[in-house]
Design an enzyme around this catalytic site. Structure first.
Site, PDB file in Angstrom:
ATOM      1  N   GLU A  60     -26.604  17.507  38.988  1.00 18.69           N
ATOM      2  CA  GLU A  60     -25.438  16.633  39.149  1.00 18.69           C
ATOM      3  C   GLU A  60     -25.804  15.160  39.155  1.00 18.69           C
ATOM      4  OE1 GLU A  60     -25.968  19.366  40.841  1.00 18.69           O
ATOM      5  OE2 GLU A  60     -24.309  20.618  40.171  1.00 18.69           O
ATOM      6  N   HIS A 129     -17.521  25.659  49.512  1.00 13.83           N
ATOM      7  CA  HIS A 129     -16.759  25.513  48.269  1.00 13.83           C
ATOM      8  C   HIS A 129     -15.310  25.099  48.507  1.00 13.83           C
ATOM      9  CE1 HIS A 129     -20.064  27.536  46.196  1.00 13.83           C
ATOM     10  NE2 HIS A 129     -19.473  27.256  45.052  1.00 13.83           N
TER      11      HIS A 129
END
Ligand SMILES: Cc1ncc(C[n+]2csc(CCOP(=O)(O)OP(=O)(O)O)c2C)c(N)n1
Ligand SMILES: [Mg+2]
Lengths: 323, 332
Positions: A60, A129
Site C-alpha cells: 500500500e 475490516h
C-alpha cells in the site's frame, strides 16, 4: 435520468476519465485481472490494457507513494486502496507526502491524484475490516475528502475529484455499492463543499455523510410518525465542509444531531457540533447531539456488530430528547 | 534540456570538468562549515544535518546524470542541491527561513525544492521518498521523455518496509531509477552492524534481481563512473539499478549530536581519506591544477559562500499572510 448502482456510476465515470485523458492511469491491488474487490473497475483492464489499469503488489505504501510521484511527474493517477483499513499502511505517504508537498515546496509541486477506498462496517468482517476513518483524513490540511452517498454523488464528486489539482481521498461505504439511484444523463459535476439537503424539514437537523445518511433518513421516517419533521443533510465532502448549509438548516430547526459510524471520541461528529456552537449558538434550543459508533473495536457477531453501529431508532431517540 | 552528447567516462573527462568536480566538492564543504557557524550564531534553527565528508558521493553521482534527470534525496540534502546547481544563496536563505529561500521558508534545511532544476526535494521521513521516486519514474517511462530518477537515501532507510516495497515495484515495472544508498555506517547513533542482518547494503538489491554494486564514496571519479554506467543501463530501459556508496560523515548526525556512540579514532581514519584532499592531490600529481589555481578557487568559493550569507541575512522574512498560501494548489 438513468437508474444505476453506486458501483456502476463510479465505473462509468472512471471509464470516461480514461477515455478523455491519456494521462489517467489506475493503480491498485486486484483492480485489473480480478476486476476490483468491489467490482468497480470490472472490465476496464480488457478495454484499456495493462499500461492504464495497473495491478500492483500488496504494498500500500509504495502504491500510494508511486501515485503521488506519478502525479508529480505529470500523470493523472487514481489509486484504489481496497479498503480504508489497508490505507493505514499508506498513511505516512498520504499525510507526510501527498498533503505536504504543495506547501513545503511553496507551490512548486502539486499532487493531482485521487485515492479511492472502501469503508465502513456492517458486513460482519470483525475489527480489522470495519473501520470508518473518514474523520482522520478530514483532519489533515492539504488533502480533500469526498464521501458520496447517492449514485448521483458518486459520479458527480468523482468527476470533480479528477478535475482537482490536489490529492483527493474518495471514500465509498461498502453498503452503498449495490444501491441504485437516479443519475443524470448529461455531463455534470458536483463541486466540493456543497452539501445536499436530502430531505427537508423544520424541526430538527440530522447531519450525516456516506452510509450514515441512510440511517439518518430512517430516523427521519420514525420522527415523522411522532409528528416531527426532520431535515437531513448529506455532507458529500468533509473537507471542504459546507458550513453554510449546516448553519442555515440549524437556524431554521434550532436542533441538531450529528451522525457517523466512526467512534464518537475525537471524531468528526464532534467537529460538527463544535462548529454549530461557534457559529450558531444562539439559534440552538439545546445541545447538539451525537450518535456515533460504539467505543469498541467492531465485533463479528451480527447482534454485537449491529449494536455497535448507529441505528435509525438511536438517532430518532437522540432527536426526540431535544424536544 | 536533455544533453545531446553522451557524457564521457572519468578517464576521458577534460581538465576543466575535473576541476569543476573539485570545485563543487569544495563549495559544499565550505557551505556546510559556514552553515554550522550560522547555526551557532542562531541564524539557522531546527535540525541541521551536514554533509561534510560525503561530498564525492553527491558530486560524482549528480555530475554523471543529466541536468533534467529527477533528483530526490533525504534530509541531508544541501550537498545534493549544490551539486545539482541550485544557487547557494537561495539554499542559505532557506536555512535562514527567508522568503527568498528555495522553498520560501517553508521547508528549511531538510526540505529544499527546486523543481526547475528537477531537484524534487529533500525528504525527512526515512525511506518515505523511495515510493515517490517510483512514481516519477513511472511518469517518465509513460511520457517517454528520456529522463531517469536518481533517488538518494541513507543506510538507515534500508530497514524500512518502503525500501523493500519500492525496490520490488521498480523491478516489476522496470522503472528508470538509480537507487543510491549513502552508507556512512550510522543512522543517527546506531551502527549499521548492530541493526542490520546484512550490512553490505548492495546485496539487498539482489533479493529483487536488481543489478547492484558497492562503490567507493570517497572517490569522486569512481562515483562518477559507476553512476554513469548505471544511468546508461537505466536510460536504455533495462529497469532500475542500485548503488551503495561507502562513505562517512565527518561531523555528528545533526548539530545537536555529541557523538558518544563512536570513537574519535574512527572518524580520524576516515578523515585521512578526505575526498577533497585526495582528489586535489590526484589533480596536482596529474598536472591539472597547481597550488595557485587551487588557492584562487578557494578564494572564489569563500566569496560565493559569504555572498550567500549576506543575501540570506538581508532577505525578508516570509510575510505573515504567506502562512495560508499553497496548502492547496489554487484552481486555475
Ligand atoms: C521514519 C522515520 N523514523 C525515524 C526518523 C528519525 N531519524 C532521522 S534521521 C535518522 C537516521 C537515518 O540515518 P541514515 O538513513 O543512515 O542517514 P544519515 O543520517 O546517515 O545520512 C533517524 C532515525 C525519521 N526521520 N523517520
Ligand atoms: Mg547513515
Amino acid at each position: 435520468m438513468a437508474e444505476m448502482s453506486f458501483r456502476d456510476a463510479l465505473r462509468l465515470t472512471l471509464r470516461e476519465e480514461l477515455l478523455a485523458d491519456e494521462k489517467v492511469i489506475l493503480m491498485g491491488e486486484d483492480i485489473g485481472a480480478y476486476g476490483g474487490s468491489y467490482s468497480v473497475t470490472k472490465g476496464l483492464l480488457e478495454e484499456f490494457g495493462e499500461e492504464r489499469i495497473m495491478d500492483t503488489p500488496i504494498s500500500e505504501s509504495v502504491v500510494v507513494g508511486c501515485g503521488i510521484g506519478a502525479a508529480m511527474g505529470g500523470l493523472r493517477p487514481m489509486v484504489e486502496l481496497m479498503t480504508i483499513n489497508f490505507s493505514l499502511l499508506a498513511f505516512d505517504q498520504i499525510v507526510n507526502n501527498a498533503a505536504k508537498l504543495s506547501y513545503m515546496s511553496a507551490g512548486q509541486i502539486s499532487v493531482p491524484m485521487v485515492i479511492r477506498m472502501a469503508s465502513g462496517a456492517g458486513s460482519q468482517l470483525s475489527s480489522q475490516h470495519s473501520h470508518s476513518l473518514e474523520g482522520w483524513y478530514a483532519h489533515i490540511p492539504g488533502i480533500k475528502v469526498a464521501v458520496p452517498y447517492t449514485p448521483r454523488d458518486a459520479r458527480g464528486l468523482l468527476k470533480t475529484a479528477f478535475d482537482e489539482q490536489n490529492p483527493v481521498i474518495f471514500i465509498e461505504h461498502t453498503a452503498l455499492y449495490a444501491r441504485k439511484g437516479e443519475v443524470p444523463d448529461e455531463d455534470y459535476a458536483i463541486p466540493f463543499g456543497q452539501a445536499e439537503v436530502i430531505r427537508e424539514g423544520t424541526d430538527v437537523t440530522l447531519i450525516g455523510y456516506s452510509g450514515s445518511v441512510y440511517q439518518a433518513l430512517g430516523a427521519a421516517d420514525i420522527l415523522a410518525e411522532s409528528g416531527h419533521q426532520a431535515e437531513v443533510i448529506n455532507l458529500r465532502t468533509l473537507r471542504p465542509l459546507d458550513v453554510e448549509t449546516i448553519i442555515a438548516s440549524v437556524s431554521k430547526t434550532h436542533r441538531a444531531v450529528a451522525v457517523e459510524d466512526d467512534w464518537k471520541f475525537g471524531g468528526f461528529a464532534g467537529e460538527i457540533a463544535a462548529i454549530i456552537m461557534e457559529e450558531a449558538f444562539d439559534e440552538l434550543d439545546g445541545p447538539v447531539a451525537r450518535v456515533c459508533g460504539a467505543d469498541v473495536p467492531i465485533p463479528y457477531a451480527k447482534a454485537l456488530e449491529q449494536a455497535a453501529l448507529p441505528s435509525p431508532q438511536q438517532i430518532a431517540d437522540a432527536a426526540l430528547a431535544l424536544f | 534540456m536533455t544533453q545531446l552528447i553522451d557524457k564521457p567516462p572519468a578517464k576521458e573527462l577534460p581538465s576543466d570538468q575535473l576541476i569543476e568536480l573539485l570545485r563543487k566538492m569544495m563549495l559544499i564543504r565550505r557551505f556546510e562549515t559556514k552553515a554550522a557557524e550560522m547555526y551557532t550564531k542562531q541564524k539557522i534553527a531546527g535540525f541541521l544535518h551536514l554533509y561534510n565528508g560525503e561530498e564525492a558521493v553527491a558530486v560524482g553521482a549528480i555530475s554523471a546524470v543529466n541536468d533534467d534527470d529527477h533528483l530526490l534525496t533525504h534530509y541531508r540534502d544541501h550537498g545534493h542541491a549544490l551539486a545539482r546547481g541550485v544557487e547557494p544563496e537561495r539554499i542559505m536563505a532557506e536555512l535562514f527561513g527567508k522568503d527568498t529561500g528555495v522553498s520560501r521558508g517553508r521547508g528549511g534545511s531538510m526540505h529544499l525544492f527546486d523543481v526547475e532544476k528537477s531537484f524534487m526535494g529533500g525528504y525527512a521521513i526515512v525511506a518515505g521518498h523511495l515510493p515517490l521516486a517510483c512514481g516519477i519514474a513511472l511518469a517518465n517511462q509513460r511520457l517517454k521523455n528520456n529522463r531517469i530518477v536518481l533517488c538518494i537515501f541513507g543506510d538507515g532507510a534500508v530497514n524500512e518496509g518502503e525500501f523493500h516495497e519500492a525496490l520490488n515495484l521498480a523491478v516489476v515495472w522496470k522503472l528508470p531509477i538509480i537507487f543510491m544508498c549513502e552508507n556512512n555506517f550510522y543512522g543517527m547513533g546506531t551502527d549499521i552492524r548492530r541493526v542490520s542482518a546484512v550490512i553490505e547494503v548492495y546485496k539487498r538489491a539482489a533479493a529483487y534481481a536488481m543489478p547492484s554494486k558497492q562503490v567507493d564514496g570517497m572517490n569522486v571519479l569512481e562515483m562518477y563512473d559507476e553512476t554513469l554506467k548505471a544511468a546508461e543501463r537505466v536510460r536504455a530501459g533495462e529497469g532500475p539499478s542500485f548503488l551503495e556508496a561507502i562513505c562517512f560523515r565527518f561531523r555528528g548526525h545533526s548539530m545537536s549530536d555529541p557523538e558518544f556512540y563512536r570513537r574519535k579514532e574512527e572518524t580520524q581514519r576516515w578523515r585521512e581519506l578526505d575526498p577533497i584532499i585526495t582528489f586535489r592531490e590526484k589533480l596536482t600529481k596529474d598536472g591539472i591544477i597547481d597550488d595557485d589555481a587551487f588557492r584562487s578557487m578557494e578564494a572564489e568559493i569563500e566569496d560565493v559562500v559569504n555572498e550567500a550569507v549576506r543575501f540570506a541575512d538581508e532577505s525578508p522574512d516570509p510575510p505573515p499572510e504567506a502562512l495560508f498560501t499553497h496548502v492547496y494548489k489554487e484552481d486555475a
